[in-house]
Design an enzyme around this catalytic site. Structure first.
Site, PDB file in Angstrom:
ATOM      1  CD  GLU A 125     -53.771 -56.712  27.100  1.00 54.65           C
ATOM      2  OE1 GLU A 125     -53.363 -57.757  27.649  1.00 54.65           O
ATOM      3  OE2 GLU A 125     -53.975 -55.635  27.704  1.00 54.65           O
ATOM      4  CD  GLU A 145     -49.554 -53.534  27.528  1.00 51.74           C
ATOM      5  OE1 GLU A 145     -50.791 -53.523  27.400  1.00 51.74           O
ATOM      6  OE2 GLU A 145     -48.784 -53.822  26.580  1.00 51.74           O
TER       7      GLU A 145
END
Length: 271
Positions: A125, A145
């Site tokens: 990210e 995730e």
């Protein structure tokens, strides 16, 4: 605010978990926690934010690289920190990490990130707000995730579709698998794939190419491009024209045309 007086020196930031290496018109910003594979603690995130604020404010910097000290860009978020949070909606999620990503995204200068060896989850990210991504051929690069009981919520579900389209973004997010580097290049997620040991130098070389161009033009061009996906076409076109008109009376505008007519290299000064 300018950087330290030594224009080619090294500067540690904050607690020392980020540093700036100034090389003429290029600033290299490093994650500097190599003993932890540059895993992102709250302190590192805040130091990195401060580093980008400093280079953004330096009018002599024309391009910025984001690199990892040591063998990897970053192992992602510090897992012990994430596991031991008392409140699920912690300052990391609500404030500290989003502030870093917004700071990177809105940095005036174009940014180039070198992704070597590893950049999973939060580190993935971190690369998304950068303007250009150079990826190592053996890098572990993906959003993991969903394999940890959550989903990417540091901008991964919002920035990634804007880069690769919704279908590919869903594949990357919901499978939780690493992205094949060659596939990442084909889908436009990264701009170049090279050997991992060459990543940092390729990122610096890419930034040096950008440094040759007029800095005010780079800044306004980036602003116009960043607005493109958020602005209706008619307003975007007017914003583009407004930003272009800001450059018409600059010395760099005249220098660019004079140099081309004289068949010489331009000497841009950001004025």
């Amino acid at each position: 605010m300018a950087l330290a007086a030594n224009r080619s020196g090294m500067e540690s930031v904050g607690t020392g978990l980020a540093r700036i290496d100034r090389n003429d018109r290029r600033a290299d910003v490093y994650l500097a926690r190599p003993e932890k594979r540059n895993a992102m603690s709250v302190e590192l995130i805040r130091d990195l934010t401060a580093a980008f604020e400093r280079v953004d404010a330096d009018e002599d910097v024309r391009a910025v690289t984001l690199l990892g000290e040591g063998p990897v860009l970053s192992a992602g978020m510090d897992l012990e920190m994430m596991r031991d949070r008392v409140e699920p909606d912690s300052d990391v999620d609500r404030d500290v990490f989003p502030t870093l990503l917004e700071t990177v995204e809105t940095t005036r200068q174009p940014t180039v990130v070198g992704i070597k060896r590893a950049a999973p989850a939060g580190a993935f990210e971190l690369t998304l707000p950068c303007d250009f991504r150079i990826l190592g051929r053996d890098a572990k690069y993906g959003l993991l995730e969903v394999t940890l009981g959550t989903f990417p919520h540091g901008g991964g579900t919002q920035r990634l579709p804007r880069l690769v389209g919704l279908s590919k973004a869903k594949e990357i997010v919901l499978t939780g698998e690493y992205v094949d580097p060659e596939a990442a290049e084909r889908m436009g997620l990264v701009h170049e794939v090279c050997a991992d040991e060459a990543v940092d130098e390729r990122a610096k070389a890419f930034a040096d190419r950008l440094c040759e161009n007029a800095p005010l033009a780079l800044e306004n061009g980036k602003r116009a491009l960043n607005a493109a996906l958020e602005t209706p076409l008619d307003r975007g076109l007017e914003f583009e024209r407004t930003l272009a008109r800001e450059l018409d009376d600059t010395d760099d505008y005249r220098e660019g045309f004079d140099a081309r007519l004289a068949d010489r290299e331009p000497q841009f000064r950001g004025e």
